[in-house]
Every structure is written in structure tokens, then in C-alpha cells.
Scaffold this active site. Structure first.
Site, PDB file in Angstrom:
ATOM      1  N   GLY A  93      -0.958   8.527 -36.245  1.00 47.05           N
ATOM      2  CA  GLY A  93       0.001   7.590 -35.680  1.00 47.05           C
ATOM      3  C   GLY A  93      -0.158   6.236 -36.344  1.00 47.05           C
ATOM      4  CD  GLN A  98      -1.948   0.683 -36.323  1.00 49.53           C
ATOM      5  OE1 GLN A  98      -1.136   1.562 -36.031  1.00 49.53           O
ATOM      6  NE2 GLN A  98      -3.211   0.967 -36.562  1.00 49.53           N
ATOM      7  CB  CYS A 137      -7.627   2.485 -33.997  1.00 52.76           C
ATOM      8  SG  CYS A 137      -6.237   1.383 -34.303  1.00 52.76           S
ATOM      9  CG  LEU A 138      -4.866   4.860 -39.203  1.00 53.73           C
ATOM     10  CD1 LEU A 138      -3.479   5.044 -39.793  1.00 53.73           C
ATOM     11  CD2 LEU A 138      -5.893   5.634 -40.030  1.00 53.73           C
ATOM     12  CG  HIS A 179      -3.704   4.824 -30.176  1.00 58.39           C
ATOM     13  ND1 HIS A 179      -5.077   4.817 -30.175  1.00 58.39           N
ATOM     14  CD2 HIS A 179      -3.330   4.094 -31.260  1.00 58.39           C
ATOM     15  CE1 HIS A 179      -5.516   4.100 -31.204  1.00 58.39           C
ATOM     16  NE2 HIS A 179      -4.470   3.655 -31.886  1.00 58.39           N
ATOM     17  CD  GLU A 180      -0.034   4.920 -33.061  1.00 57.99           C
ATOM     18  OE1 GLU A 180       0.155   3.772 -33.492  1.00 57.99           O
ATOM     19  OE2 GLU A 180      -1.079   5.565 -33.267  1.00 57.99           O
ATOM     20  CG  HIS A 183      -1.345  -0.108 -32.215  1.00 57.47           C
ATOM     21  ND1 HIS A 183      -2.310  -1.032 -32.546  1.00 57.47           N
ATOM     22  CD2 HIS A 183      -1.862   1.102 -32.534  1.00 57.47           C
ATOM     23  CE1 HIS A 183      -3.371  -0.398 -33.044  1.00 57.47           C
ATOM     24  NE2 HIS A 183      -3.125   0.899 -33.040  1.00 57.47           N
TER      25      HIS A 183
HETATM   26 ZN   LIG Z   1      -4.401   2.403 -33.593  1.00 52.10          ZN
END
Ligand SMILES: [Zn+2]
Length: 212
Positions: A93, A98, A137-138, A179-180, A183
């Protein structure tokens, strides 16, 4: 959201070592099997992609994204760029915040239906049942913390062309979209985990003194 690497499929187990007859044994063995080389290349691509994803404590990660009002070619291009970046970074995701864009857009990898883009997403229904599991998380490289999420959610929004999206999601898919969506409101897994794991994660995220 980052993928957890717990299942590697080695499908080359029965690969025969044919034509090894010109190995004179006098050159150094680099141990460069095709698998090792492919792994190395995937890792390079992943690092390059991660360099394009905002990393904690970048301020963009704490900002609230705005509703998308224009469904134009730029939006379609953004969605495509995010899909590629997510795949290269080996994530499941990725939210627009991000990549530093404060627009309510995220992409995610549905475990059965493939990659999806959701614009102006909202969760219109959620199960009372919750489940706590590890999340990465990225934007928080190397961090895995337990996060409690609803097991089942109904997500509504639009695709990049303005078409309606309505998804009933469970398990991993439900976890990823929660989660997304977080963000897009500037919320990170650090805010969703318990005090102990937060402290530990913040310790790991603290810039390390450079060795000279
Ligand atoms: Zn994330």
C-alpha cells in the site's frame, strides 16, 4: 504499507547444473547464482523506490490530505506512478502523502484482485471484531509494530477516472486500507501501537551518530 517477507518460494530446487565443464577453478568464486543476482537486483530497485518515498520524520507524513476535485490525466498519471513505486518498493500500500502530495489518494495490493487505486476513500462500515497484528510502513523502514484493526471494513471511494469504488474487505486487505486511510489523515502506525512498542520504534528511528 510494507510487505512482510515470510514466505520465499524457491522454485529452482531441481535445477540441474549442466555445462559446468569449463570451470577451471582458478577464478574467484563470486557465488553469483541467477537467484542471488535477481535478489540483488530486486534489492537495488527497492532501495531506489524507497528513496522516493518520504521517510519519518518528514512533515508531509503528518499532514492531512485534501479531497480530490479534479479527475484529469494528472490524477491517472499519479495513480500509475504510485502503483509502480509501491511494487518496486515491495509494499502492499502507498498513500499520496508518502510521496509528498496532500491529495486523498492511495493505492493498495488486493491479495486476490491485484492493484487498486482509491480516491477520496472512506470507510462506511466496520466490523466490531478487531485483530492485532504486526504492521510495517514504507515510510518507517525497519519498523514492525503491533496494530489493532477492524477485521472487516467496507470502503467507498472513486477510481482515478472518477468511477465508483465499493469494496468489502477482510483480513490483510482490510488492514492495508485502514493503514493507508490513516496516512491521508497524518496518522502513522506509531500512533496506533502500544507505548512499549512506540518507545522501541522511536529509539530505532532516532538518527544515529555518524561514525568517523
Ligand atoms: Zn505506511
Amino acid at each position: 504499507m510494507a510487505h512482510e517477507h515470510d514466505h520465499h518460494d524457491h522454485d529452482h530446487d531441481d535445477h540441474d547444473h549442466d555445462h559446468d565443464d569449463h570451470d577451471h577453478g582458478d577464478d574467484h568464486d563470486h557465488d553469483e547464482s541467477p537467484e542471488a543476482r535477481a535478489e540483488f537486483e530486486r534489492d537495488l530497485i527497492r532501495r531506489h523506490a524507497l528513496a522516493q518515498v518520504r521517510q519519518y520524520p518528514d512533515v508531509a507524513l503528518r499532514m492531512k490530505a485534501k479531497e480530490v476535485t479534479e479527475f484529469d490525466d494528472d490524477l491517472v498519471e499519479l495513480a500509475e506512478r504510485m502503483e509502480h513505486l509501491m511494487a518496486d518498493a515491495q509494499g502492499v500500500g502507498l498513500a499520496a502523502t508518502q510521496v509528498g502530495l496532500l491529495q486523498r489518494v492511495f493505492v493498495f495490493e488486493h491479495d486476490e484482485e491485484g492493484t487498486k487505486t482509491v480516491v477520496n476513500p472512506s470507510i462506511v462500515d466496520r466490523s466490531g471484531e478487531t485483530e492485532t497484528d504486526s504492521e510495517g510502513c514504507l515510510s518507517l523502514e525497519g519498523i514492525l509494530v503491533p496494530v489493532e484493526r477492524n477485521v472487516k471494513v467496507t470502503l467507498e471511494g472513486l477510481d482515478a477516472s472518477g468511477g465508483e469504488v465499493k469494496l468489502t474487505l477482510e483480513g490483510m486487505n482490510a488492514r492495508v486500507v485502514q493503514h493507508e486511510l490513516d496516512h491521508l489523515d497524518g496518522i502513522l502506525i506509531l500512533d496506533r501501537t502500544d507505548d512499549e512498542h512506540r518507545k522501541e520504534a522511536l529509539g530505532l528511528l532516532r538518527p544515529q551518530p555518524a561514525l568517523r
